[in-house]
Motif scaffolding. Structure first.
Motif, PDB file in Angstrom:
ATOM      1  N   UNK A   1      26.568  24.759  48.669  1.00  0.00           N
ATOM      2  CA  UNK A   1      25.348  24.190  48.095  1.00  0.00           C
ATOM      3  C   UNK A   1      24.375  25.274  47.648  1.00  0.00           C
ATOM      4  N   UNK A   2      24.390  26.418  48.326  1.00  0.00           N
ATOM      5  CA  UNK A   2      23.513  27.508  47.915  1.00  0.00           C
ATOM      6  C   UNK A   2      23.804  27.939  46.483  1.00  0.00           C
ATOM      7  N   UNK A   3      25.052  28.153  46.190  1.00  0.00           N
ATOM      8  CA  UNK A   3      25.400  28.642  44.856  1.00  0.00           C
ATOM      9  C   UNK A   3      25.204  27.553  43.808  1.00  0.00           C
TER      10      UNK A   3
ATOM     11  N   UNK B   1      26.642  30.278  38.310  1.00  0.00           N
ATOM     12  CA  UNK B   1      27.105  30.413  39.690  1.00  0.00           C
ATOM     13  C   UNK B   1      27.517  31.858  39.979  1.00  0.00           C
ATOM     14  N   UNK B   2      28.148  32.496  39.033  1.00  0.00           N
ATOM     15  CA  UNK B   2      28.548  33.890  39.212  1.00  0.00           C
ATOM     16  C   UNK B   2      27.321  34.811  39.243  1.00  0.00           C
TER      17      UNK B   2
ATOM     18  N   UNK C   1      36.589  44.708  49.668  1.00  0.00           N
ATOM     19  CA  UNK C   1      35.372  44.010  49.230  1.00  0.00           C
ATOM     20  C   UNK C   1      35.517  42.505  49.232  1.00  0.00           C
ATOM     21  N   UNK C   2      36.743  41.998  49.159  1.00  0.00           N
ATOM     22  CA  UNK C   2      36.962  40.548  49.048  1.00  0.00           C
ATOM     23  C   UNK C   2      36.335  39.785  50.208  1.00  0.00           C
ATOM     24  N   UNK C   3      36.343  40.364  51.394  1.00  0.00           N
ATOM     25  CA  UNK C   3      35.797  39.687  52.566  1.00  0.00           C
ATOM     26  C   UNK C   3      34.285  39.547  52.540  1.00  0.00           C
ATOM     27  N   UNK C   4      33.621  40.242  51.634  1.00  0.00           N
ATOM     28  CA  UNK C   4      32.156  40.172  51.553  1.00  0.00           C
ATOM     29  C   UNK C   4      31.677  39.217  50.458  1.00  0.00           C
ATOM     30  N   UNK C   5      32.608  38.629  49.732  1.00  0.00           N
ATOM     31  CA  UNK C   5      32.232  37.670  48.692  1.00  0.00           C
ATOM     32  C   UNK C   5      31.615  36.438  49.340  1.00  0.00           C
ATOM     33  N   UNK C   6      30.466  36.013  48.824  1.00  0.00           N
ATOM     34  CA  UNK C   6      29.836  34.757  49.273  1.00  0.00           C
ATOM     35  C   UNK C   6      29.416  34.846  50.738  1.00  0.00           C
TER      36      UNK C   6
ATOM     37  N   UNK D   1      38.877  19.720  45.916  1.00  0.00           N
ATOM     38  CA  UNK D   1      38.129  20.506  46.899  1.00  0.00           C
ATOM     39  C   UNK D   1      36.836  19.827  47.328  1.00  0.00           C
ATOM     40  N   UNK D   2      36.297  18.940  46.473  1.00  0.00           N
ATOM     41  CA  UNK D   2      35.038  18.286  46.780  1.00  0.00           C
ATOM     42  C   UNK D   2      33.825  19.069  46.357  1.00  0.00           C
ATOM     43  N   UNK D   3      34.024  20.179  45.678  1.00  0.00           N
ATOM     44  CA  UNK D   3      32.897  21.003  45.221  1.00  0.00           C
ATOM     45  C   UNK D   3      33.417  22.014  44.211  1.00  0.00           C
ATOM     46  N   UNK D   4      32.644  22.248  43.153  1.00  0.00           N
ATOM     47  CA  UNK D   4      33.027  23.254  42.169  1.00  0.00           C
ATOM     48  C   UNK D   4      32.954  24.651  42.769  1.00  0.00           C
ATOM     49  N   UNK D   5      32.149  24.823  43.826  1.00  0.00           N
ATOM     50  CA  UNK D   5      31.975  26.158  44.410  1.00  0.00           C
ATOM     51  C   UNK D   5      33.228  26.631  45.131  1.00  0.00           C
TER      52      UNK D   5
END
Length: 410
Positions: free
Chosen positions: A106-108, A27-28, A95-100, A73-77
Motif C-alpha cells: 500500500x505504501x508504494x 511506483x518505481x 542488493x536484491x534483499x534491500x528492495x522495498x 497476487x491481489x495487488x499490482x505492487x
C-alpha cells in the motif's frame, strides 16, 4: 483505464497519467526514492541503493505481464516488487534483499497514486484558471447588456449577462482555492510498513519519510494514512464540487443556446458539434462533456465516501474499491474543465437576441408590469454588481498564485 465511450469525455493527458506504464513508472519512482532515503540515513548500503535506483526504469520491465499477474497476487505492487528484485539481482545479487525494505504494497501504490494525482490536479487547476479568466472577460464586456433571467424555468426579470458570467465564475474560483488547500493536505508520501509502525526501520522511519517527501515533492505526513482516508477523500469531494459547478455553467449555456432561445452558442470550428443528419444543427459539445461528467462524478465521490470504514490497520476490499474509482473521477473532472476552458473564450453572445427575447415578453404583458419587471434599463443596475463581483473573483484567484501558495505543515 478508459473505454471507447469515455475517452472522448476526458483528456489525453489524464488518460496517459493513469495508463499502466505511467502508473508503474510512478511506483518505481517510489522504490528509487525509498532506497535513496534509506541509504541516506544508514539503513541500507549505498551500493545497494545505487543498484536499486539504477534499475527503477520502467523500460526494463514487462508492464503487461506485471498487470496480468496482479489479479492473482491481489495487488499490482506484488508482481512489480518481485520483478524489481529479480532485475536488481541480475546486476547486484546482494542488493536484491534491500528492495522495498521495510515498506508494504500500500505504501508504494498510495504514493504512486499521489504522484499521478498531483499532476492531474495541476492540469485541472490550470484549466480552471483559463475558464475563470474567460468568464471574467465576458462579465466585464457584457456587464450592462440586458438578458432575461429565469426562475423555475420560467421568465423572471431582467439581469445583465455580465452579472450572470460573474456568477458562473465565482464557484470555480472558490473550487480553485479549496482544491489547492485539499491537495496540500492530501498529496502525501505513504510510508507505514506492514501495520503503520515502520518497525523494520529502527526508529528512522520519520527521517526516511522526510527524505522521500523532499525527493518526491510530496507532503511528509506525520502518520501513515493506510486506513485514515479523510484528507484523501476530501480531495475527491472537492473534485466532485468542481464538476458540479462546471455542470451548472454547461446547463445554463445549453439552455440559452437552444434554437428557440438563441442567446448563446459554443465556438464554431471544423469538426465541432456538427450533425450528419441535420446540417443546421450546432451541438454544444463542451456542455455535453461537462454535463456527462456532472452525471457521473457524484457516484464516484459517493463510492469514495462509502469506502472510508476500513478494517483496522489495513483494509480488505474497501481500499481496493477506492483505488478503482479514483481515475474515473479525475478523468471526469479534467474532461469537464478542459471542455469549458476551451469553449468559454470563444463563446458567441447574441446580445440582439437577448434584447429581442426581452422585448417579445415585454410586449405581451400589461404596461405597468412590463415597465416594472422587464425594462432593459434594469440591466444597468446589475452592471456595477457585475464589475464588483468580477473584481472579487479575480482577488480569489490571485490567492492561489504559485508564489502565494499556502504550505501545509505535517
Amino acid at each position: 483505464m478508459s473505454s471507447i465511450f469515455e475517452g472522448f469525455l476526458s483528456t489525453p493527458e489524464i488518460l496517459d497519467a493513469f495508463s499502466e506504464r505511467n502508473f508503474l513508472d510512478a511506483m518505481l519512482r517510489f522504490e528509487a526514492s525509498l532506497a535513496r532515503a534509506q541509504a541516506g540515513v544508514g539503513l541500507i548500503p549505498e551500493a545497494a541503493a545505487q543498484s536499486i535506483i539504477g534499475t527503477c526504469k520502467v523500460e526494463l520491465f514487462d508492464v503487461a505481464k506485471i498487470v496480468r499477474e496482479s489479479g492473482r497476487a491481489g495487488s499490482i505492487a506484488i508482481p512489480l516488487v518481485k520483478s524489481l528484485k529479480e532485475t536488481v539481482g541480475l546486476f547486484n545479487k546482494d542488493a536484491a534483499g534491500y528492495v522495498h525494505f521495510g515498506s508494504t504494497s500500500q505504501d508504494v501504490i498510495d504514493t504512486a497514486l499521489a504522484l499521478v494525482t498531483r499532476n492531474a490536479v495541476n492540469l485541472i487547476e490550470a484549466d480552471i484558471r483559463k475558464a475563470v479568466a474567460a468568464l471574467l472577460v465576458l462579465a466585464r464586456r457584457h456587464a450592462a447588456d440586458p438578458v432575461l433571467a429565469r426562475t423555475l424555468m420560467q421568465p423572471a426579470s431582467v439581469t445583465s449577462f455580465g452579472f450572470k458570467c460573474a456568477g458562473w465564475a465565482a464557484p470555480l474560483a472558490r473550487s480553485l482555492l479549496r482544491l489547492r488547500a485539499a491537495g496540500d493536505n492530501a498529496l502525501a508520501v505513504q510510508l507505514g510498513g506492514a501495520v503503520g509502525t515502520l518497525a523494520q526501520m529502527k526508529g528512522k522511519g520519520p527521517q526516511v519519510t522526510a527524505h522521500m517527501a523532499a525527493d518526491l515533492k510530496l507532503k511528509a505526513s506525520a502518520f501513515p494514512w493506510h486506513t485514515q482516508r479523510d484528507e484523501w477523500v476530501a480531495l475527491g469531494c472537492e473534485l466532485g464540487l468542481l464538476v458540479g459547478s462546471l455542470g451548472k455553467i454547461a446547463k445554463d449555456i445549453s439552455l440559452m443556446g437552444q434554437y428557440e432561445v438563441g442567446e448563446l452558442a459554443e465556438p464554431a470550428e471544423p469538426g465541432r458539434g456538427g450533425s450528419s443528419a441535420m446540417p443546421h444543427k450546432r451541438n454544444p459539445v463542451a456542455c455535453m462533456v461537462a454535463l456527462a461528467a456532472a452525471a457521473r462524478a457524484p457516484q464516484r465521490v459517493a463510492a469514495l465516501l462509502a469506502t472510508m470504514p476500513q478494517e483496522h490497520e489495513r483494509a480488505l476490499g474497501n481500499w481496493q474499491a477506492e483505488l478503482a474509482e479514483w481515475p474515473g473521477l479525475l478523468m471526469s473532472a479534467h474532461g469537464s474543465v478542459r471542455a469549458m476552458a476551451h469553449a468559454l473564450p470563444g463563446l458567441q453572445v447574441d446580445t440582439k437576441r437577448m434584447r429581442a427575447n426581452l422585448d417579445t415578453l415585454r410586449a405581451e404583458l400589461p404596461q405597468d408590469a412590463a415597465d416594472e419587471w422587464f425594462n432593459p434599463e434594469l440591466a444597468g443596475l446589475a452592471a456595477g454588481q457585475a464589475h464588483a463581483q468580477a473584481d472579487a473573483v479575480q482577488a480569489l484567484v490571485s490567492q492561489t498564485d504559485d508564489n502565494k501558495r499556502t504550505k501545509v505543515t505535517p
